[in-house]
Write an enzyme that holds these catalytic residues in place. Structure first.
Site, PDB file in Angstrom:
ATOM      1  N   ASP A 102       0.860  -1.176   0.000  1.00  0.00           N
ATOM      2  CA  ASP A 102       0.000   0.000   0.000  1.00  0.00           C
ATOM      3  C   ASP A 102       0.904   1.236   0.000  1.00  0.00           C
ATOM      4  OD1 ASP A 102      -2.593   1.385   0.508  1.00  0.00           O
ATOM      5  OD2 ASP A 102      -3.163  -0.589   1.265  1.00  0.00           O
ATOM      6  N   ASP A 204      -3.311   4.600  -2.127  1.00  0.00           N
ATOM      7  CA  ASP A 204      -4.418   5.090  -1.317  1.00  0.00           C
ATOM      8  C   ASP A 204      -4.919   6.456  -1.802  1.00  0.00           C
ATOM      9  OD1 ASP A 204      -5.855   4.506   1.266  1.00  0.00           O
ATOM     10  OD2 ASP A 204      -5.077   6.488   1.758  1.00  0.00           O
ATOM     11  N   GLU A 258      -6.432   3.741  -5.749  1.00  0.00           N
ATOM     12  CA  GLU A 258      -7.767   3.831  -5.156  1.00  0.00           C
ATOM     13  C   GLU A 258      -8.308   5.169  -5.620  1.00  0.00           C
ATOM     14  OE1 GLU A 258     -10.035   3.719  -0.852  1.00  0.00           O
ATOM     15  OE2 GLU A 258      -8.273   4.941  -1.151  1.00  0.00           O
ATOM     16  N   HIS A 333     -11.080  -3.906   2.878  1.00  0.00           N
ATOM     17  CA  HIS A 333     -11.043  -3.538   4.299  1.00  0.00           C
ATOM     18  C   HIS A 333     -11.914  -2.320   4.620  1.00  0.00           C
ATOM     19  CE1 HIS A 333      -8.321  -1.003   2.145  1.00  0.00           C
ATOM     20  NE2 HIS A 333      -8.265  -0.181   3.170  1.00  0.00           N
ATOM     21  N   ASP A 334     -12.463  -1.668   3.610  1.00  0.00           N
ATOM     22  CA  ASP A 334     -13.304  -0.490   3.837  1.00  0.00           C
ATOM     23  C   ASP A 334     -14.788  -0.769   3.665  1.00  0.00           C
ATOM     24  OD1 ASP A 334     -11.170   1.206   4.339  1.00  0.00           O
ATOM     25  OD2 ASP A 334     -10.925   1.714   2.224  1.00  0.00           O
TER      26      ASP A 334
END
Ligand code: NOJ
Length: 564
Positions: A102, A204, A258, A333-334
């Site tokens: 990430d 991210d 993302e 994970h979100d």
């Protein structure tokens, strides 16, 4: 094959995302760690996936579970050491697995040395690494923050009598990409990991990095919906292009951004190969489908429709049919667990739902991303009490509702479906204490259904398990290039129960039928009358003779045929 559909490892890859905190604890502190991942590498390899994406493992005070980084070249002490990381990478390479990290560079932690310096004085050499608004200019123009209890992205800092910008929590100050020195720091950190042999980055909120540093008043059209404003910074593409030139182009790596706020219209600006920016990104259209307008963390009142689901995927497939490449995901994970969100996790429909959704991801064009536990059909935990939640997003939104005297029980009801913690519970390995995740109390509760068959060990020995279906389907995707590169055609677009499509590459044609319904359906597809079809895989009894073009589809049924 068309020229732009050049065969590449990351297009043919299958990604397995690991939330390290919840995967496997080996030290007995209730928190997953790098040695835990190493211990499970043979299992991961056995799934047939080829790429691991690790959520952040860098040094962090964990205000947002690692998305607040205080050292871009350090390893979070709870997860282990740099030696552990090097060992992980080495052992992955031995097994032919690629590693994607990430990259969180829209913001750092407020405990990062850069910010510690930046806030000291207005003339500090690091001042310009962050966005500051001097208080003598008055209150800064409104900016909204995801995790701030008051929804305010400007935080007043007494030391220098100025406000700093934080799109996420106040412990996540936004980095100032407009400063070339900051950009060079980021590129150097990227090089550091690439030199170690890392194979790529998931970036991210990369769509948010560019800001207008005049900090204008928010244009009227964005009132109440900041995301498209944040995603349309003036120099975004210049920075991505520079990052590509300076760093990415020097290595054989993959990138997936993302990308909240990125739409069908500007999609290719990011991934058109000729522009040299990113390889892929995650759009948010599906993740918003069951949400309340612009409120991505609030559930919408009516149920989402399958025709809407189909349209999202059909439109996105079309965007990348000539250029670029897509990424396919149903959870991370979100967002809540896919089987609970897009299927039905009741005892009756859980198996079919979980395997049907796997079939979907593995038969669409675009790189598929699976989230740990998805291969065994892990479900939402649906916490009832606020004290069980750990996520800053839920906790701070709860505080906001409480502060204004809002309906906290309605909020908890919403979180049962919407909370990110639904997807952060420990991996369910076996039927021993804490599902084999840890000997000690896990940092977040384990879902009790590990004792009822939702665990790796039980499914390992069951040929008819969700896990073993996943392995078969993964192998099928790898064996059939048409499922990766083939064109996609939607059939029966108006049907609200069955998602039907074909994938075609030259002579090879596949028909995929997926039920998203608790009801049975008889589907007639005239075009298959008189055609020869062979069943490759189904998750339930399937029609083997499709000559009459009539398909009996059971609840959450998945069928994959080859067509002669
Ligand atoms: C997106 C990440 O996926 C999420 O987990 C995080 O909270 C925010 N960005 C802020 O970094």
């Amino acid at each position: 094959m068309k020229e732009h559909l050049e065969r590449l490892w990351w297009k043919e890859g299958i990604v397995y995302q690991i939330y390290p905190r919840s995967f496997q604890d080996t030290t007995g502190n209730g928190i997953g760690d790098l040695q835990g991942i190493i211990k499970r590498l043979d299992y991961i390899k056995s799934l047939g996936v080829t790429i691991i994406w690790l959520n952040p493992v860098y040094t962090s005070p964990n205000d947002d579970n690692g998305y607040d980084i205080s050292d871009y070249r350090g390893i979070m002490s709870e997860f282990g050491t740099m030696e552990d990381f090097d060992q992980l990478l080495e052992e992955m390479k031995q097994r032919g697995l690629k590693l994607v990290m990430d990259l969180v560079v829209n913001h750092s932690s407020d405990e990062h040395q850069w910010f510690v310096e930046s806030r000291k004085s207005r003339d500090n050499p690091f001042r310009d690494y962050y966005h500051w608004w001097p208080a003598e200019k008055g209150i800064p123009p409104k900016r909204w923050s995801y995790f701030d209890v008051e929804g305010n992205a400007w935080k007043y800092d007494e030391t220098t009598n100025a406000y700093y910008l934080h799109y996420f929590s106040e412990k996540q100050p936004d980095l100032k990409w407009e400063n070339p020195k900051l950009r060079e720091e980021v590129y150097n950190a990227m090089r550091f990991w690439f030199e170690k042999g890392v194979d790529g980055f998931r970036m991210d909120v990369i769509s948010f990095i560019s800001k207008d540093t005049n900090y204008p008043e928010l244009p009227q059209e964005y009132e109440g919906n900041f995301v498209p404003f944040y995603a349309n910074g003036p120099n975004l593409h210049e920075y991505l292009n520079e990052m590509n030139n300076e760093v990415l182009s020097k290595y054989d790596v993959m990138t997936v951004g993302e990308a909240p706020g990125v739409t069908l219209k500007n999609a290719l600006d990011f991934v058109d190969e000729d522009r040299k920016e990113l390889n892929m990104f995650f759009h948010f259209d599906l993740m918003s489908l069951d949400r309340d307008g612009d409120e991505v963390f609030m559930m919408r009142k009516d149920k989402w429709k399958l025709t809407e689901f189909k349209k999202i995927h059909t439109d996105w497939d079309a965007v990348f049919s000539e250029k670029g490449w897509g990424s396919m995901y149903l959870n991370n994970h979100d967002f809540p667990r896919s089987v609970s969100r897009w299927g039905d996790d009741s005892k009756t429909h859980w198996y079919n739902s979980a395997t049907m959704l796997q079939t979907f991801l593995l038969t669409m064009r675009g790189t598929p991303y699976f989230y740990y536990g998805e291969e065994i059909g892990m479900t939402n935990i649906r916490f009832q009490n606020i004290t069980d939640y750990k996520d800053i997003n839920t906790l701070n939104r709860y505080a906001s509702v409480k502060n204004v005297g809002g309906d906290v029980s309605a909020f908890i009801e919403n979180e049962k479906d919407a909370s990110r913690d639904n997807a952060r519970t420990p991996m369910q390995w076996d039927t021993s204490k804490n599902a084999g995740f840890s000997d000690e109390k896990p940092w977040i509760k384990v879902n009790d259904n590990y004792a009822e068959g939702i665990n790796v060990a039980s499914q390992e020995n069951d040929r008819g398990s969700v896990l073993n279906y996943f392995r078969k389907m993964v192998q099928i995707r790898k064996d059939h290039l048409a499922l990766i590169y083939g064109s996609y055609e939607l059939l029966a677009p108006d049907n609200e129960r069955v998602y039907a499509y074909t994938r075609t590459l030259e002579e090879d044609k596949y028909l995929i039928l997926l039920s998203f319904s608790r009801e049975r359906e008889i589907l007639t597809l005239e075009q298959f009358k008189g055609q020869n079809a062979k069943l490759l895989l189904a998750n339930d009894d399937a029609v083997v003779h499709v000559k009459d073009g009539v398909f009996k589809v059971r609840p959450y049924h998945a069928m994959l045929y080859t067509i002669d």
